[in-house]
Scaffold this motif. Structure first.
Motif, PDB file in Angstrom:
ATOM      1  N   GLN A 229       2.555 -62.005   7.501  1.00  0.00           N
ATOM      2  CA  GLN A 229       3.991 -61.817   7.343  1.00  0.00           C
ATOM      3  C   GLN A 229       4.322 -61.537   5.876  1.00  0.00           C
ATOM      4  O   GLN A 229       3.689 -62.081   4.966  1.00  0.00           O
ATOM      5  CB  GLN A 229       4.756 -63.063   7.786  1.00  0.00           C
ATOM      6  N   VAL A 231       6.422 -62.520   3.022  1.00  0.00           N
ATOM      7  CA  VAL A 231       7.140 -63.770   2.742  1.00  0.00           C
ATOM      8  C   VAL A 231       8.013 -63.674   1.495  1.00  0.00           C
ATOM      9  O   VAL A 231       8.752 -64.617   1.184  1.00  0.00           O
ATOM     10  CB  VAL A 231       6.147 -64.947   2.596  1.00  0.00           C
ATOM     11  N   TYR A 232       7.923 -62.545   0.788  1.00  0.00           N
ATOM     12  CA  TYR A 232       8.750 -62.362  -0.410  1.00  0.00           C
ATOM     13  C   TYR A 232       8.752 -60.875  -0.753  1.00  0.00           C
ATOM     14  O   TYR A 232       7.779 -60.160  -0.501  1.00  0.00           O
ATOM     15  CB  TYR A 232       8.195 -63.165  -1.595  1.00  0.00           C
ATOM     16  N   ILE A 321       4.892 -72.115  -1.271  1.00  0.00           N
ATOM     17  CA  ILE A 321       4.554 -72.095   0.155  1.00  0.00           C
ATOM     18  C   ILE A 321       3.421 -73.066   0.466  1.00  0.00           C
ATOM     19  O   ILE A 321       3.474 -73.811   1.451  1.00  0.00           O
ATOM     20  CB  ILE A 321       4.184 -70.659   0.595  1.00  0.00           C
ATOM     21  N   LYS A 576       0.668 -73.098   7.629  1.00  0.00           N
ATOM     22  CA  LYS A 576       1.521 -72.149   8.329  1.00  0.00           C
ATOM     23  C   LYS A 576       1.950 -71.037   7.375  1.00  0.00           C
ATOM     24  O   LYS A 576       1.944 -71.197   6.150  1.00  0.00           O
ATOM     25  CB  LYS A 576       2.755 -72.853   8.888  1.00  0.00           C
ATOM     26  N   GLY A 578       4.523 -68.864   5.437  1.00  0.00           N
ATOM     27  CA  GLY A 578       5.883 -69.005   4.942  1.00  0.00           C
ATOM     28  C   GLY A 578       6.327 -70.445   4.783  1.00  0.00           C
ATOM     29  O   GLY A 578       5.568 -71.391   5.023  1.00  0.00           O
ATOM     30  N   SER A 579       7.562 -70.598   4.347  1.00  0.00           N
ATOM     31  CA  SER A 579       8.155 -71.926   4.160  1.00  0.00           C
ATOM     32  C   SER A 579       9.654 -71.793   4.399  1.00  0.00           C
ATOM     33  O   SER A 579      10.171 -70.712   4.679  1.00  0.00           O
ATOM     34  CB  SER A 579       7.891 -72.430   2.737  1.00  0.00           C
ATOM     35  N   LYS A 580      10.367 -72.910   4.263  1.00  0.00           N
ATOM     36  CA  LYS A 580      11.816 -72.857   4.446  1.00  0.00           C
ATOM     37  C   LYS A 580      12.461 -71.962   3.398  1.00  0.00           C
ATOM     38  O   LYS A 580      13.369 -71.173   3.702  1.00  0.00           O
ATOM     39  CB  LYS A 580      12.391 -74.273   4.362  1.00  0.00           C
ATOM     40  N   LYS A 581      11.975 -72.050   2.159  1.00  0.00           N
ATOM     41  CA  LYS A 581      12.526 -71.241   1.078  1.00  0.00           C
ATOM     42  C   LYS A 581      12.085 -69.789   1.190  1.00  0.00           C
ATOM     43  O   LYS A 581      12.854 -68.871   0.879  1.00  0.00           O
ATOM     44  CB  LYS A 581      12.116 -71.823  -0.279  1.00  0.00           C
ATOM     45  N   HIS A 582      10.845 -69.596   1.618  1.00  0.00           N
ATOM     46  CA  HIS A 582      10.294 -68.235   1.726  1.00  0.00           C
ATOM     47  C   HIS A 582       9.902 -67.973   3.173  1.00  0.00           C
ATOM     48  O   HIS A 582       8.723 -67.909   3.522  1.00  0.00           O
ATOM     49  CB  HIS A 582       9.098 -68.067   0.793  1.00  0.00           C
ATOM     50  N   ALA A 583      10.918 -67.843   4.004  1.00  0.00           N
ATOM     51  CA  ALA A 583      10.684 -67.574   5.425  1.00  0.00           C
ATOM     52  C   ALA A 583      10.186 -66.141   5.609  1.00  0.00           C
ATOM     53  O   ALA A 583      10.500 -65.249   4.801  1.00  0.00           O
ATOM     54  CB  ALA A 583      11.976 -67.786   6.208  1.00  0.00           C
ATOM     55  N   PRO A 584       9.392 -65.895   6.635  1.00  0.00           N
ATOM     56  CA  PRO A 584       8.903 -64.533   6.892  1.00  0.00           C
ATOM     57  C   PRO A 584      10.045 -63.529   6.981  1.00  0.00           C
ATOM     58  O   PRO A 584      11.074 -63.780   7.615  1.00  0.00           O
ATOM     59  CB  PRO A 584       8.170 -64.671   8.223  1.00  0.00           C
TER      60      PRO A 584
END
Length: 601
Positions: A229, A231-232, A321, A576, A578-584
């Protein structure tokens, strides 16, 4: 014979020929209009190139004529060889065996067709060409009184001319093409003309030779297919994180920095050739930068912008992430040069997040840039800067043509014969598809890179460059580093890359792989190809290094994999994407990779 000709004429489909001629006429009219529209802007630069070329060969002619005795001696040697060839031909026409006077070099594929050997006429044409080529090379090679740079340029352009004049490039002197012309009633030449017009149209009046079947490949379908994905993203790059395939991964994630000449997916071609997939399967959390193909809106971007908005920003995202303050870095070609600059910049700031680095076919010392040097004197760079100034960037096709000229017989003339003389379609080949998917270079960034790296060679000098407020000193890079080079690399010659490890202060490992700049790197273990050499000696002498090196079978990836694992850290649960801040944002390969010569912008 008359009966055979009559039968052959009956086999010709005149209706198909008429349709081909009609199509050719329509394409030609459209092509002329496109060409005239852009010819005015290109005329001045073309005249500059021609003037530079004329001046070079005027200098050569003056130096050759300054020593008439030497010239006469060389001409006599050529005449003697030619007389030997004439005797050879006479014997063959009488049905007698004779040893050839001149033979193609090993690996020269231009004369592989059996007709060059079996028919005395074509054997004579071939050997005449080889003798003339050797004689011309000798005249240029042995001329005295030219400075080194001029001599290299004259030698390069002389070889380019000799390659262009090979008898294999002409219908009347290529036995394979002649046979096909007879067999198809000339349909191959009509189809070849169609192919030529298509390539001129795609190049908007400039010849853009198709090297592969573009319709056979699609990024995201059968290229760049490793699941992941974006992610940024920012103005210059998208950052892709790949989905894990193992339950546990190394604690330190891996950030890949490809060159922004061509696209990132050279490192993710397909399941069988993907370096990305192999690294993921080895238990690494892999991130890769996908550079944007720049247009005039990015004309002001500097080299340091690529550093700050590329790997430096990517490191922040990777850390957020994964939660890991430590990671490893991999740079390929120009991406490796940028990675070294980044590491020196981080060291100047006391940033220790990168724990180990890999440099793939990457130059840090540009003293020996190989044949690219002929394009890098003041006249050439100034002309290039004026060209870039017209649009704010250097067109990707220009860069692609430059690299292809370094291997003209393989990357230009072989396709010229196949596509235009034989009228065949090029073979589907993923590496050549990627090679044709060229990208632009922002004007200011590219000018800085050419002048400070290639022309002035400042990167190797402590404090020779300043980027984003910090003096760049490669000697401050004290982390473990792995250098991989390719023995037949014509873009980053290992005569130059072998000098990289001595500029760093940490422990280094230098490995030499077989093949060239691309195939040597993208060499998955299951192919079991090329082999590689290792040597712990720190010498920069190629012969000395290779003489003391230990040969290994198979791919250098095996050696690299063990080295990477040693610096990957403990195993942790797979992460996993991505993250909450850097969602796919979107699935890999992302949208930036889809803009370029082979795609609609």
């Amino acid at each position: 014979m008359a009966q055979e000709n009559g039968t052959r004429n009956q086999d010709i489909d005149y209706e198909a020929l008429a349709r081909s001629l009609t199509e050719i006429t329509a394409k030609s009219q459209e092509l002329v209009q496109d060409f005239l529209q852009q010819e005015q802007s290109a005329h001045h630069l073309a005249m500059e190139d021609a003037a530079q070329m004329a001046q070079l060969f005027q200098q050569l002619a003056a130096r050759v004529m300054a020593d008439p005795a030497r010239l006469m001696q060389m001409q006599m040697a050529f005449w003697q060889n030619y007389m030997g060839l004439m005797q050879n031909v006479a014997l063959r026409f009488w049905g007698l065996e004779s040893e050839p006077v001149a033979q193609p070099a090993k690996g020269d594929r231009r004369f592989q067709h059996q007709g060059w050997e079996d028919h005395p006429f074509f054997d004579f044409v071939k050997q005449s060409y080889l003798l003339a080529a050797d004689h011309t090379h000798a005249v240029v090679r042995d001329v005295e009184g030219l400075d080194d740079q001029t001599k290299k340029k004259v030698d390069f352009y002389t070889r380019a001319f000799i390659d262009a004049m090979a008898p294999s490039n002409f219908v009347a002197t290529n036995p394979e093409v002649l046979q096909k012309t007879v067999d198809t009633g000339g349909q191959n030449l009509l189809q070849g003309l169609n192919n030529l017009l298509d390539d001129l149209k795609r190049g908007r009046g400039r010849l853009d030779i198709r090297m592969t079947d573009y319709d056979a490949f699609e990024v995201g379908t059968n290229l760049a297919t490793t699941p992941g994905q974006v992610v940024y993203q920012n103005e210059l790059m998208q950052l892709i994180q790949y989905e894990p395939t193992t339950t546990e991964v190394h604690k330190r994630p891996l950030l890949l920095v490809p060159a922004w000449i061509n696209k990132y997916y050279i490192m993710d071609l397909n399941d069988e050739k993907s370096m990305v997939k192999w690294l993921v399967d080895q238990g690494h959390t892999v991130f890769i930068i996908s550079w944007r193909n720049p247009d005039e809106s990015l004309a002001e971007k500097q080299f340091e912008d690529y550093m700050l908005e590329g790997p430096v920003t990517a490191m922040d995202v990777v850390q957020e992430i994964t939660g890991s303050e430590e990671m490893n870095l991999v740079g390929y070609c120009l991406g490796g040069t940028l990675s070294a600059c980044t590491l020196a910049w981080l060291a100047a700031r006391g940033d220790r997040r990168i724990q180990a680095a890999t440099f793939l076919t990457c130059m840090l010392d540009f003293e020996y840039p190989g044949e690219l040097e002929v394009f890098l004197d003041e006249e050439q760079i100034s002309t290039l800067e004026r060209r870039m100034g017209q649009k704010g960037y250097l067109e990707g096709r220009y860069m692609s043509t430059t690299f292809n000229m370094l291997r003209a017989n393989d990357l230009i003339w072989s396709f010229f014969v196949n596509n235009y003389l034989k009228g065949d379609e090029p073979f589907p080949f993923d590496l050549l598809y990627w090679n044709s998917d060229s990208t632009n270079m922002p004007a200011k960034m590219h000018s800085f890179y050419l002048r400070n790296m290639y022309q002035r060679n400042l990167l190797k000098e402590p404090g020779g460059l300043e980027l984003a407020g910090e003096a760049i000193d490669l000697g401050k890079i004290d982390i473990p580093a792995y250098f991989m080079s390719a023995k037949e690399d014509h873009i980053a010659p290992w005569k130059s890359t072998i000098r990289g490890p001595r500029l760093l202060s940490g422990p280094t490992r230098y490995v030499l792989g077989g093949s060239g700049h691309i195939a040597g790197v993208i060499n998955p273990p299951h192919k079991n190809k090329y082999g590689y050499w290792t040597n712990t000696a720190k010498t920069v002498d190629q012969d000395e290094w290779l003489e003391g090196a230990e040969p290994h079978e198979g791919s250098w990836w095996n050696d690299w994999g063990q080295w990477l694992a040693g610096y990957g850290g403990d195993k942790v649960k797979a992460r996993k994407v991505g993250s909450k801040k850097h969602a796919p944002i979107e699935p890999a390969p992302g949208s930036y990779v889809r803009h370029g010569v082979l795609y609609d912008d």
